[in-house]
Design a protein around this motif. Sequence first.
Motif, PDB file in Angstrom:
ATOM      1  N   THR A  12      -6.045 -44.594  92.656  1.00 46.65           N
ATOM      2  CA  THR A  12      -5.536 -45.741  92.979  1.00 46.65           C
ATOM      3  C   THR A  12      -4.017 -45.316  93.603  1.00 46.65           C
ATOM      4  O   THR A  12      -3.180 -44.440  92.982  1.00 46.65           O
ATOM      5  N   TYR A  13      -3.762 -45.760  94.701  1.00 51.18           N
ATOM      6  CA  TYR A  13      -2.414 -45.307  95.260  1.00 51.18           C
ATOM      7  C   TYR A  13      -1.975 -46.536  95.883  1.00 51.18           C
ATOM      8  O   TYR A  13      -2.553 -47.480  96.351  1.00 51.18           O
ATOM      9  N   ARG A  14      -0.455 -46.377  96.030  1.00 51.42           N
ATOM     10  CA  ARG A  14       0.142 -47.690  96.743  1.00 51.42           C
ATOM     11  C   ARG A  14       1.334 -47.071  97.583  1.00 51.42           C
ATOM     12  O   ARG A  14       1.954 -45.929  97.672  1.00 51.42           O
ATOM     13  N   ILE A  15       1.708 -47.871  98.569  1.00 48.93           N
ATOM     14  CA  ILE A  15       2.647 -47.587  99.512  1.00 48.93           C
ATOM     15  C   ILE A  15       3.705 -48.779  99.504  1.00 48.93           C
ATOM     16  O   ILE A  15       3.244 -49.867  99.288  1.00 48.93           O
ATOM     17  N   ASP A  16       4.920 -48.494  99.577  1.00 50.02           N
ATOM     18  CA  ASP A  16       6.037 -49.691  99.401  1.00 50.02           C
ATOM     19  C   ASP A  16       6.241 -50.562 100.581  1.00 50.02           C
ATOM     20  O   ASP A  16       7.309 -50.689 101.061  1.00 50.02           O
ATOM     21  N   THR A  17       5.425 -50.568 101.688  1.00 48.60           N
ATOM     22  CA  THR A  17       5.303 -51.327 102.631  1.00 48.60           C
ATOM     23  C   THR A  17       3.986 -51.826 103.171  1.00 48.60           C
ATOM     24  O   THR A  17       3.099 -50.872 102.698  1.00 48.60           O
ATOM     25  N   ASP A  18       3.975 -52.807 103.961  1.00 45.44           N
ATOM     26  CA  ASP A  18       2.725 -53.305 104.343  1.00 45.44           C
ATOM     27  C   ASP A  18       2.564 -53.100 105.972  1.00 45.44           C
ATOM     28  O   ASP A  18       1.490 -53.323 106.627  1.00 45.44           O
ATOM     29  N   GLY A  37       5.264 -56.229 101.793  1.00 44.77           N
ATOM     30  CA  GLY A  37       5.939 -55.345 101.081  1.00 44.77           C
ATOM     31  C   GLY A  37       5.275 -54.228 100.439  1.00 44.77           C
ATOM     32  O   GLY A  37       5.915 -53.721  99.458  1.00 44.77           O
ATOM     33  N   SER A  38       3.857 -54.310 100.591  1.00 43.33           N
ATOM     34  CA  SER A  38       2.938 -53.421  99.746  1.00 43.33           C
ATOM     35  C   SER A  38       1.751 -53.241 100.424  1.00 43.33           C
ATOM     36  O   SER A  38       0.996 -54.160 100.953  1.00 43.33           O
ATOM     37  N   TYR A  39       1.005 -52.124 100.180  1.00 41.19           N
ATOM     38  CA  TYR A  39      -0.236 -51.506 100.609  1.00 41.19           C
ATOM     39  C   TYR A  39      -0.983 -50.971  99.199  1.00 41.19           C
ATOM     40  O   TYR A  39      -0.183 -50.112  98.743  1.00 41.19           O
TER      41      TYR A  39
END
Length: 368
Positions: free
Chosen positions: A329-335, A313-315
């Motif tokens: 810093t960045y994030r995506i809402d899926t792995d 659920g996260s990257y």
Amino acid sequence: MPTLRAPLVTLLVTALLCLGTASLPSEPHLTPAASYLPRLLVQDKAPTAALLIRAPSAAGSGIYRSTGPGIRYADHFRAGSITKTFVATVVLQLAHEGRLRLSDAVERFLPGLIRGHGNDGRRITLRALLSHTSGLYDYTDDRSAHPVSATAAIRTATSHRPTTHPGVFAYSNTDYAVLGLVVRRVTGHDYATEIRRRIVVPLRLTGTSLPGAHTTLPAPHGRGYSRDPAGGGLIDATELDPRTAGAAGELISTLSDLNRFFAALLGGRLLPPAQLAGMLNTAAAQGNYGLGIYPERLSCGVTVWGHNGRIAGSYVRTAASRDGGHILTYRIDTDILTGTETLEPALLEAEFCPGRAGGRRTGPNDRP
């Protein structure tokens, strides 16, 4: 570079169709990567992304951008293997205090735990665990096992032969499962307690936590998505049992907390100079990894330091200048990330090598 379960995966990107943007108070202009983000679109049924940049020229807390309403600035999310940087910081603090030495064998603290199938804790040092040069099999590669404790994870790993000979870099989540137990043996407290006491509280990381057996995220939070192994579609992975990740990846955090942590770490607020230099020494891992942190050399000759994290659920990815003064810093809402060769290098090049790889400086006539 490493993630919770596999080497670094990056994203296939094209033009972004809709964008939610916000410069935090007093920001005079967007940094190159923040300006570049509108050109990107994740190709996996529209998972959303967010980015927070703390640049030397930025006033206030930094510049925030998101790709839509699915992600917000204050959201809590699972940070995966960035947990390892926190654990490594605690271990290096204990080394500075003289409570352990990085040359100590695992056997000194956990006698008999690592044995069998060619595994031998008498030949594995704490430095080898920190630098992923222990050779221990990565327990997350055994898809038939779902351990919910460090000892169970280590038993899974030692039921397999070592992946490499000791001294050869091979990323393994088992290394940090072992380190979590070492911290408990040395301090009498679990690693989560030591991380809170030594890092979270002093730095006032109010959005950072280690959930233990709690399956939910603190509010506010969005949703996280993973791939259904049966049907292949995206499934909601927001709630999960973080004990399987443990010291290798259970951390929950926020964009601003991760930036603050890496700024403090690389700025020398958490480790004395000798320990920080040791953390950034990649010789043991043949240049691939330091101790809980890794370098990435960019085309302009700049080397950024940080870690990524991938969990269901996260990257997440944090990269920073050597002094911690410039952080992305960045994030995506899926792995589940489609493609591999474009988004992450593009963002890092744009931010830290302006003028290359889409990193053109924004001017007065540029529109985000």
